[in-house]
Write an enzyme that holds these catalytic residues in place. Structure first.
Site, short mmCIF file in Angstrom:
data_model
loop_
_atom_site.label_atom_id
_atom_site.label_comp_id
_atom_site.label_asym_id
_atom_site.label_seq_id
_atom_site.Cartn_x
_atom_site.Cartn_y
_atom_site.Cartn_z
N ALA A 263 77.12 9.22 -13.21
CA ALA A 263 75.93 10.06 -13.07
C ALA A 263 76.06 10.93 -11.82
O ALA A 263 76.40 10.45 -10.75
CB ALA A 263 74.68 9.19 -12.97
N HIS B 243 66.74 6.98 -18.00
CA HIS B 243 68.09 7.14 -18.55
C HIS B 243 68.85 5.82 -18.49
O HIS B 243 69.52 5.43 -19.45
CB HIS B 243 68.87 8.20 -17.77
CG HIS B 243 68.82 9.56 -18.36
ND1 HIS B 243 69.65 9.96 -19.38
CD2 HIS B 243 68.04 10.63 -18.07
CE1 HIS B 243 69.39 11.20 -19.70
NE2 HIS B 243 68.42 11.64 -18.92
#
Length: 183
Positions: free
Chosen positions: A33, A49
């Site tokens: 990420a 997420h």
């Protein structure tokens, strides 16, 4: 098992599509990420997420040193999902880093990594109106250049619209129903 570039607009379904590809591609998956949770709203998005992708993925958060993080993750994982390149480019700009040099480093890292599939997710930002300020135009230009460089070296390139993948380069992805649309 080459590298994959997945492009699409905001909320187009590109991350969900990429997560399905990654889940099918490997047993040892990592979610790399690039987002930075700098405010409450972004912290909530990051948490959502993380909850959505579940336990299948390890998570590495790296907003700037993407190439080094890829090389490190490739040592212990067989698939790496990078989400997302446009946030990474934004992070580089805010940190006053040279984006073109960072993209060169990313291309070199991807060319070195052959036993691990890398799935790159990015927002296509060049389909709208011309931005009204110099920084936004520079961001659009840098993202577009990065996408072109990465599309050259990736085996598969998909464009996601309304959750549906269009094949821009390579073979259709495996599906669990639905149709694949050729561009």
């Amino acid at each position: 098992m080459g590298h994959v570039l997945v492009l699409g607009g905001a909320r187009s379904g590109k991350t969900g599509f990429s997560e399905k590809l990654a889940t099918r591609a490997g047993k040892r998956a990592v979610y790399l990420a690039t987002a930075q949770a700098l405010d409450d709203e972004m912290r909530e998005r990051v948490a959502a997420h993380r909850d959505q992708r579940g336990a299948h993925f390890d998570t590495v958060e790296e907003p700037l040193a993407l190439s080094a993080a890829l090389r490190e993750a490739a040592r212990t994982h067989d698939v790496i999902l990078v989400d997302c390149l446009t946030l990474w480019i934004t992070n580089l700009l805010v940190a006053d880093r040279n984006v073109a040099d960072a993209v060169d480093e990313l291309v070199a890292a991807l060319q070195e990594i052959s036993d691990t599939q890398v799935i790159l997710v990015s927002n296509e930002v060049g389909l709208g109106i011309v931005p009204d300020n110099a920084m936004a135009r520079m961001f659009r230009d840098l993202a577009g250049s990065a996408h072109q460089r990465l599309a050259e070296i990736c085996d598969d390139v998909f464009f996601i619209v309304a959750g549906l993948p269009m094949v821009l380069k390579g073979a259709p992805p495996p599906t669990s129903g639905g149709r694949i649309h050729e561009a």
